[in-house]
Write an enzyme that holds these catalytic residues in place. Structure first.
Site, short mmCIF file in Angstrom:
data_model
loop_
_atom_site.label_atom_id
_atom_site.label_comp_id
_atom_site.label_asym_id
_atom_site.label_seq_id
_atom_site.Cartn_x
_atom_site.Cartn_y
_atom_site.Cartn_z
N CYS A 1 -4.75 0.05 10.25
CA CYS A 1 -3.77 -0.18 9.06
C CYS A 1 -3.20 1.19 8.62
O CYS A 1 -4.14 2.11 8.74
CB CYS A 1 -4.33 -0.93 7.93
SG CYS A 1 -4.84 -2.69 8.56
N ARG B 1 1.63 -1.24 2.52
CA ARG B 1 1.07 -1.02 3.89
C ARG B 1 1.54 -1.78 5.01
O ARG B 1 2.20 -2.74 4.94
CB ARG B 1 -0.50 -1.50 3.63
CG ARG B 1 -0.78 -2.97 3.28
CD ARG B 1 -1.48 -3.88 4.63
NE ARG B 1 -2.77 -3.42 5.16
CZ ARG B 1 -3.64 -3.55 4.34
NH1 ARG B 1 -3.77 -4.42 3.42
NH2 ARG B 1 -4.80 -3.17 5.06
#
Length: 302
Positions: free
Chosen positions: A2, A16
């Site tokens: 991520c 994100r």
């Protein structure tokens, strides 16, 4: 894998990419001030700040991947395999928290990064899973507000809280490596160097990493944040930065043959208290507003 970033170049934005090879039942979830939160070892919180983000709700408890509270404090949990280490036993004199409790506990109690740092020094992360059906996840955390960022990691060397000048967090190796590696790309520039063969825009970025490893995504996100002009930090621009670290289906295959890709991207606005998000299959940006008051979780399909 991520990528989490914080951007303060006009608007104050956090968010994100969620890179994963499965669905964890993610929903846009708002936790109001009056919703009681029961922690394994830290008791029940009936009075707390409201926060919103992406979570799976299991047995009435929101398991957040990332969230922002009503004060504009943001936390994202990212995978940290083979490095994350949690204490097996409780520590006397500490607030003992399971990994999945870090986000709701800190956002419930803290207004800003300074308060989060102070509270975290009183905490210990212990190896307590949510249930026998939901095992522990190896995690580290990106914590940010309008003034900066921290990286929180719990390894065998203890709990470490790092100042994060890059305003970026990805995955392995541990955070100090990423800061050192970042320095190797200090020559990368948006400016075009002199080229005797004529104009060729982009020559200043020759050598910028382009693969999907955590270290490369960290460097790329850091460069794009630093090169963002002042007052150009819009929600649209934020998603363009995330696009440059996103993983399309088929580009990364796990060892067990699964497709690892960016299932959703989100952006939190610390001033409007909104979360903007889009998914892999629906790139239209949708928006949810943080709702401070209420007696129940507000859950929205993504």
């Amino acid at each position: 894998m991520c990528t989490s970033i914080a951007l303060n170049k006009g608007k104050i934005l956090f968010g994100r990419n969620m890179d994963i090879d499965y669905s964890f039942g993610e929903r846009a979830v708002n936790t109001p001030r009056n919703f009681p939160l029961t922690f394994k070892k830290a008791g029940i919180l009936e009075k707390h700040y409201a926060f919103t983000g992406t979570a799976a709700v299991v047995d009435g408890f929101p398991l957040y991947a990332e969230a922002m509270n009503e004060n504009g404090l943001y936390i994202a949990a990212l995978k940290f395999p083979e490095n994350a280490y949690y204490n097996e036993n409780e520590t006397n004199g500490k607030i003992n928290l399971a990994p999945y409790e870090i986000i709701p506990f800190i956002l419930s109690k803290c207004r800003n990064l300074s308060e989060a740092l102070s509270l975290l020094t009183e905490c210990q992360i212990i190896a307590v899973p949510f249930s026998e059906f939901l095992p522990l996840s190896p995690l580290h955390w990106h914590i940010a507000d309008r003034n900066g960022s921290l990286a929180l990691e719990k390894t065998k060397d203890g709990m470490k809280i790092y100042h994060n000048p890059a305003n970026v967090l990805t995955n392995n190796p541990p955070f100090p490596f990423h800061l050192e590696n970042r320095a190797h790309y200090s020559n990368i520039s948006p400016q075009n160097p002199h080229n005797p063969c004529g104009a060729m825009p982009g020559l200043g970025t020759v050598g910028l990493t382009g693969d999907f490893t955590p270290s490369s995504r960290f460097v790329r996100a850091d460069y794009l944040i630093r090169s963002t002009p002042e007052n150009c930090g819009t929600v649209s621009h934020f998603f363009h930065i995330l696009d440059n670290t996103a993983i399309p289906k088929g580009a990364v295959i796990t060892r067990d043959g699964k497709c690892h890709y960016t299932s959703y991207s989100c952006c939190f606005d610390a001033e409007s208290l909104e979360m903007h998000f889009r998914t892999y299959e629906n790139t239209h940006i949708r928006t949810v507003k943080l709702i401070p008051e209420g007696d129940a979780l507000n859950i929205l399909e993504m």
